[in-house]
Design a protein around this motif. Sequence first.
Motif, PDB file in Angstrom:
ATOM      1  N   ASP A 151       0.836  -1.193   0.000  1.00 57.66           N
ATOM      2  CA  ASP A 151       0.000   0.000   0.000  1.00 57.66           C
ATOM      3  C   ASP A 151       0.876   1.250   0.000  1.00 57.66           C
ATOM      4  OD1 ASP A 151       1.045  -0.011   2.516  1.00 57.66           O
ATOM      5  OD2 ASP A 151      -0.866  -0.183   3.570  1.00 57.66           O
ATOM      6  N   GLY A 152       0.245   2.415   0.154  1.00 60.25           N
ATOM      7  CA  GLY A 152       0.990   3.665   0.099  1.00 60.25           C
ATOM      8  C   GLY A 152       1.953   3.852   1.241  1.00 60.25           C
ATOM      9  N   GLU A 153       1.726   3.186   2.375  1.00 58.78           N
ATOM     10  CA  GLU A 153       2.602   3.308   3.529  1.00 58.78           C
ATOM     11  C   GLU A 153       3.706   2.265   3.558  1.00 58.78           C
ATOM     12  OE1 GLU A 153       0.169   3.201   6.947  1.00 58.78           O
ATOM     13  OE2 GLU A 153      -1.019   4.976   6.389  1.00 58.78           O
ATOM     14  N   GLY A 154       3.776   1.449   2.517  1.00 59.05           N
ATOM     15  CA  GLY A 154       4.827   0.439   2.462  1.00 59.05           C
ATOM     16  C   GLY A 154       4.490  -0.856   3.164  1.00 59.05           C
ATOM     17  N   ARG A 155       3.271  -1.021   3.624  1.00 56.25           N
ATOM     18  CA  ARG A 155       2.884  -2.249   4.306  1.00 56.25           C
ATOM     19  C   ARG A 155       2.371  -3.261   3.295  1.00 56.25           C
ATOM     20  NH1 ARG A 155      -1.333  -0.521   8.731  1.00 56.25           N
ATOM     21  NH2 ARG A 155      -2.272   0.347   6.822  1.00 56.25           N
ATOM     22  N   PRO A 156       2.609  -4.552   3.530  1.00 58.06           N
ATOM     23  CA  PRO A 156       2.100  -5.568   2.589  1.00 58.06           C
ATOM     24  C   PRO A 156       0.579  -5.610   2.615  1.00 58.06           C
ATOM     25  CG  PRO A 156       3.025  -6.613   4.543  1.00 58.06           C
ATOM     26  CD  PRO A 156       3.374  -5.153   4.646  1.00 58.06           C
ATOM     27  N   ARG A 157      -0.004  -5.728   1.438  1.00 60.42           N
ATOM     28  CA  ARG A 157      -1.451  -5.770   1.313  1.00 60.42           C
ATOM     29  C   ARG A 157      -1.851  -7.140   0.799  1.00 60.42           C
ATOM     30  NH1 ARG A 157      -3.393  -1.040  -2.207  1.00 60.42           N
ATOM     31  NH2 ARG A 157      -2.324  -2.285  -3.788  1.00 60.42           N
ATOM     32  N   PRO A 158      -2.791  -7.832   1.456  1.00 61.31           N
ATOM     33  CA  PRO A 158      -3.133  -9.196   1.024  1.00 61.31           C
ATOM     34  C   PRO A 158      -3.924  -9.196  -0.264  1.00 61.31           C
ATOM     35  CG  PRO A 158      -4.604  -8.504   2.774  1.00 61.31           C
ATOM     36  CD  PRO A 158      -3.584  -7.406   2.623  1.00 61.31           C
ATOM     37  N   ARG A 159      -3.803 -10.268  -0.980  1.00 62.56           N
ATOM     38  CA  ARG A 159      -4.618 -10.481  -2.165  1.00 62.56           C
ATOM     39  C   ARG A 159      -5.914 -11.186  -1.754  1.00 62.56           C
ATOM     40  NH1 ARG A 159      -3.392 -14.553  -7.240  1.00 62.56           N
ATOM     41  NH2 ARG A 159      -5.405 -14.242  -8.300  1.00 62.56           N
ATOM     42  N   THR A 160      -7.020 -10.613  -2.122  1.00 59.53           N
ATOM     43  CA  THR A 160      -8.312 -11.152  -1.722  1.00 59.53           C
ATOM     44  C   THR A 160      -8.656 -12.356  -2.585  1.00 59.53           C
ATOM     45  OG1 THR A 160      -9.025  -8.933  -1.108  1.00 59.53           O
ATOM     46  CG2 THR A 160     -10.729 -10.611  -1.332  1.00 59.53           C
ATOM     47  N   ARG A 161      -8.973 -13.460  -1.919  1.00 60.54           N
ATOM     48  CA  ARG A 161      -9.401 -14.675  -2.586  1.00 60.54           C
ATOM     49  C   ARG A 161     -10.921 -14.795  -2.494  1.00 60.54           C
ATOM     50  NH1 ARG A 161      -4.967 -16.719  -5.422  1.00 60.54           N
ATOM     51  NH2 ARG A 161      -3.103 -16.397  -4.167  1.00 60.54           N
ATOM     52  N   ILE A 162     -11.549 -15.321  -3.552  1.00 58.66           N
ATOM     53  CA  ILE A 162     -12.994 -15.376  -3.644  1.00 58.66           C
ATOM     54  C   ILE A 162     -13.447 -16.834  -3.581  1.00 58.66           C
ATOM     55  CG2 ILE A 162     -15.032 -14.732  -4.990  1.00 58.66           C
ATOM     56  CD1 ILE A 162     -13.389 -12.388  -3.917  1.00 58.66           C
ATOM     57  N   ILE A 163     -14.410 -17.096  -2.690  1.00 56.57           N
ATOM     58  CA  ILE A 163     -15.093 -18.387  -2.609  1.00 56.57           C
ATOM     59  C   ILE A 163     -16.534 -18.147  -3.044  1.00 56.57           C
ATOM     60  CG2 ILE A 163     -15.813 -20.300  -1.140  1.00 56.57           C
ATOM     61  CD1 ILE A 163     -13.487 -19.700   0.688  1.00 56.57           C
ATOM     62  N   ALA A 164     -16.937 -18.750  -4.143  1.00 50.58           N
ATOM     63  CA  ALA A 164     -18.283 -18.579  -4.681  1.00 50.58           C
ATOM     64  C   ALA A 164     -19.143 -19.752  -4.243  1.00 50.58           C
ATOM     65  CB  ALA A 164     -18.251 -18.477  -6.199  1.00 50.58           C
ATOM     66  N   GLN A 165     -20.122 -19.482  -3.381  1.00 50.21           N
ATOM     67  CA  GLN A 165     -21.064 -20.509  -2.952  1.00 50.21           C
ATOM     68  C   GLN A 165     -22.205 -20.583  -3.969  1.00 50.21           C
ATOM     69  OE1 GLN A 165     -22.523 -19.889   1.010  1.00 50.21           O
ATOM     70  NE2 GLN A 165     -20.705 -20.709   1.992  1.00 50.21           N
ATOM     71  N   GLU A 166     -22.312 -21.710  -4.638  1.00 51.30           N
ATOM     72  CA  GLU A 166     -23.358 -21.893  -5.640  1.00 51.30           C
ATOM     73  C   GLU A 166     -24.583 -22.490  -4.955  1.00 51.30           C
ATOM     74  OE1 GLU A 166     -25.233 -21.567  -9.149  1.00 51.30           O
ATOM     75  OE2 GLU A 166     -23.266 -20.792  -8.656  1.00 51.30           O
ATOM     76  N   HIS A 167     -25.574 -21.637  -4.676  1.00 54.44           N
ATOM     77  CA  HIS A 167     -26.781 -22.070  -3.973  1.00 54.44           C
ATOM     78  C   HIS A 167     -27.911 -22.445  -4.920  1.00 54.44           C
ATOM     79  CE1 HIS A 167     -25.755 -21.204   0.271  1.00 54.44           C
ATOM     80  NE2 HIS A 167     -24.943 -20.293  -0.252  1.00 54.44           N
ATOM     81  N   SER A 168     -27.679 -22.462  -6.197  1.00 51.83           N
ATOM     82  CA  SER A 168     -28.697 -22.884  -7.157  1.00 51.83           C
ATOM     83  C   SER A 168     -28.235 -24.170  -7.828  1.00 51.83           C
ATOM     84  CB  SER A 168     -28.942 -21.799  -8.206  1.00 51.83           C
ATOM     85  OG  SER A 168     -27.760 -21.537  -8.944  1.00 51.83           O
ATOM     86  N   ALA A 169     -29.174 -25.056  -8.067  1.00 51.13           N
ATOM     87  CA  ALA A 169     -28.852 -26.333  -8.695  1.00 51.13           C
ATOM     88  C   ALA A 169     -28.488 -26.125 -10.160  1.00 51.13           C
ATOM     89  CB  ALA A 169     -30.026 -27.299  -8.566  1.00 51.13           C
ATOM     90  N   TYR A 170     -27.605 -26.960 -10.659  1.00 50.14           N
ATOM     91  CA  TYR A 170     -27.115 -26.814 -12.028  1.00 50.14           C
ATOM     92  C   TYR A 170     -28.233 -27.016 -13.042  1.00 50.14           C
ATOM     93  CZ  TYR A 170     -24.466 -27.728 -16.289  1.00 50.14           C
ATOM     94  OH  TYR A 170     -23.988 -27.691 -17.570  1.00 50.14           O
ATOM     95  N   HIS A 171     -29.067 -28.025 -12.860  1.00 47.00           N
ATOM     96  CA  HIS A 171     -30.088 -28.363 -13.854  1.00 47.00           C
ATOM     97  C   HIS A 171     -31.264 -27.396 -13.837  1.00 47.00           C
ATOM     98  CE1 HIS A 171     -27.901 -32.188 -13.263  1.00 47.00           C
ATOM     99  NE2 HIS A 171     -28.142 -32.358 -14.550  1.00 47.00           N
ATOM    100  N   HIS A 172     -31.346 -26.538 -12.834  1.00 52.34           N
ATOM    101  CA  HIS A 172     -32.476 -25.636 -12.745  1.00 52.34           C
ATOM    102  C   HIS A 172     -32.214 -24.289 -13.416  1.00 52.34           C
ATOM    103  CE1 HIS A 172     -33.549 -28.057  -8.891  1.00 52.34           C
ATOM    104  NE2 HIS A 172     -33.921 -28.675  -9.980  1.00 52.34           N
ATOM    105  N   ASP A 173     -30.995 -24.055 -13.862  1.00 50.31           N
ATOM    106  CA  ASP A 173     -30.680 -22.834 -14.592  1.00 50.31           C
ATOM    107  C   ASP A 173     -30.961 -23.020 -16.074  1.00 50.31           C
ATOM    108  OD1 ASP A 173     -29.840 -21.434 -12.360  1.00 50.31           O
ATOM    109  OD2 ASP A 173     -27.778 -22.135 -12.538  1.00 50.31           O
ATOM    110  N   ARG A 174     -31.212 -21.909 -16.727  1.00 52.94           N
ATOM    111  CA  ARG A 174     -31.383 -21.957 -18.169  1.00 52.94           C
ATOM    112  C   ARG A 174     -30.052 -22.225 -18.858  1.00 52.94           C
ATOM    113  NH1 ARG A 174     -35.534 -16.877 -19.458  1.00 52.94           N
ATOM    114  NH2 ARG A 174     -37.280 -17.660 -18.211  1.00 52.94           N
ATOM    115  N   ARG A 175     -30.156 -22.676 -20.097  1.00 55.88           N
ATOM    116  CA  ARG A 175     -28.947 -23.061 -20.823  1.00 55.88           C
ATOM    117  C   ARG A 175     -28.006 -21.880 -21.001  1.00 55.88           C
ATOM    118  NH1 ARG A 175     -27.600 -23.241 -26.327  1.00 55.88           N
ATOM    119  NH2 ARG A 175     -26.071 -24.870 -26.859  1.00 55.88           N
ATOM    120  N   ALA A 176     -28.550 -20.702 -21.311  1.00 61.69           N
ATOM    121  CA  ALA A 176     -27.690 -19.534 -21.495  1.00 61.69           C
ATOM    122  C   ALA A 176     -26.983 -19.165 -20.200  1.00 61.69           C
ATOM    123  CB  ALA A 176     -28.524 -18.356 -21.998  1.00 61.69           C
ATOM    124  N   LYS A 177     -27.683 -19.239 -19.082  1.00 63.41           N
ATOM    125  CA  LYS A 177     -27.053 -18.903 -17.803  1.00 63.41           C
ATOM    126  C   LYS A 177     -25.991 -19.923 -17.429  1.00 63.41           C
ATOM    127  CE  LYS A 177     -28.206 -17.515 -13.091  1.00 63.41           C
ATOM    128  NZ  LYS A 177     -29.306 -17.318 -12.099  1.00 63.41           N
TER     129      LYS A 177
END
Length: 565
Positions: A250-276
């Motif tokens: 960062d601007g003060e010279g301190r290490p800044r962490p890289r944000t990691r993303i965890i995507a929780q998929e709460h919708s079933a695969y077969h229930h989405d439309r083909r385009a989605k």
Amino acid sequence: MRCPTVAPRRRASCVTSVSATACRTSRTSTRHASWPISNSWSPTRPSRRWPSASSPRSWRSPPTSRVTSCAVHRGAPVSGASVSLSSMTLPSRPRWHPNQPLPRRPLPWRRMRLPVTTAQLPTTTARLPLMTASLSCEEPDMAHVALLIQDISACGGVEKVMHGLARDLSVSHRVTLVSVREGEPYWGRLEGVEYRTLGLPATGTRQNFRHWVTHLRRLMLEERIEVMISGYFAFHLAAQLAARGTGGVDGEGRPRPRTRIIAQEHSAYHHDRRAKRIVKQLAYRHLDVLQVLNEVDAECWRRRGLAPTVIPNYLDDQRADEARSGCEHQVDVVMVGRLAPIKRLDLAIRAFANSGYRRGRLVVVGDGPERERLLALCHELGLRVFQGANDSTVPAGTQVLFTGALRDVSHELRRARLLLLTSERECLPMNVIEAKREGLPCLSRPVRSGPLALIEHGRDGMLSAEPDGSGDAAIIAELAHELARLEFDDELLLRLSNGAWQSFDRYSAHAVLPQYQRLISRLAPPTPGDAATTEQAHQDSSADTRPDTHSRRVQRQPLEEKAHG
């Protein structure tokens, strides 16, 4: 076909035989924008304006264009020859089928200019009061985890899952619950959990999406978030874009962490439309972790070339000490969920009326936009309805009871005989897991993904024999048949109750929470300097009893100073 001659007042182009591998041209005139050979032409990008034999118009070369190199000797100047278009072999765009895995290609996100420093970002992010009473920074593996939800004041299943996850992770990590919409927490405030609200609309428009990305990036940089868990598809993409470029110093010279993303998929695969599904397949290839809730959806994503992590929803271990010893005192059929069209409560009410169930009443726990329509349906079928709490004030002879939304449904599940589930689609319904915790069997439609992954027919629940593509009449007939069968069969109900009580162990906190801990430790591992930092923190703790916030993995300012600052 050969290039026709041009007028004498124009200078003909110097053209040579060109193959379909590569060709570079240079133009000095901008009048002929439709010249078929362009600087951007490549084997993987065929020209759409290339002349064909069936083209009625004659093909002419521009007056000042000149070929400076060809594919045979790249960079060598040529002159004076004509080109035969019939001998050319144009490359074709490779065909792709949605069932085939796609190659990894970087998405065009570099065109989106995102601010890097917090000074360039707006300061309109509203903040709820901090809860820092029980924050402890003595653990070397303590990471900053943020949970992103849509509406903190909603009573949906995703919000309930995130609330429980924030409560359990706050014991070993610093946890921030981030809500896009403003509001008061429906499930109450948790001690040791920070609350943030972006104060933005949650509708998925292009302008709102840009605001989500900007505010989330500002939050990641200011709070030094290491792991962010998202619960909705649109927020998966926004958090993924916001996390690009985080890290470094960062601007003060301190290490800044890289944000990691965890995507929780709460919708079933077969229930989405083909385009989605295609959009998800393209976007999820760039996620750090794709978390699915059951093996049925995980296998679908694996066939598309992804590697999801299976971590189901869970509940705390505050369940009954033992399974039910009898079912003669439990007489009601209960339904728990939002009164929404997707839940298809009209099927449940019609099936209850057609089954002739007279041992108890149908108790509907929840609220939503379908409430008035369901009340009108009950009156149409001749069912006596009452709205209120399930206590001694309920009139005798009531057949359908609407209790409204309840924060704690365990009391209603303990007194019920059977849980009824008639949703069109479910991924991993929390009401079934809550019923298992109380030893309550479930009667459900054989919906792919959720109920099929949770219920084992004949052991811990029942699935109706619903044929594929059947109409509402056939579904109602099957549900009514099962209700009439289970009304007086206490032996079968007791066996199903014991199986449901035993199968809850797979969805308890002591079985699922360690999986989250291992996943967070893998995404945000401790740095080599943690040991020395922790030892120094313990030495300083003898002189100062306040918690040392600098013993975290990433150097941060104390929260007290930031609050007063």
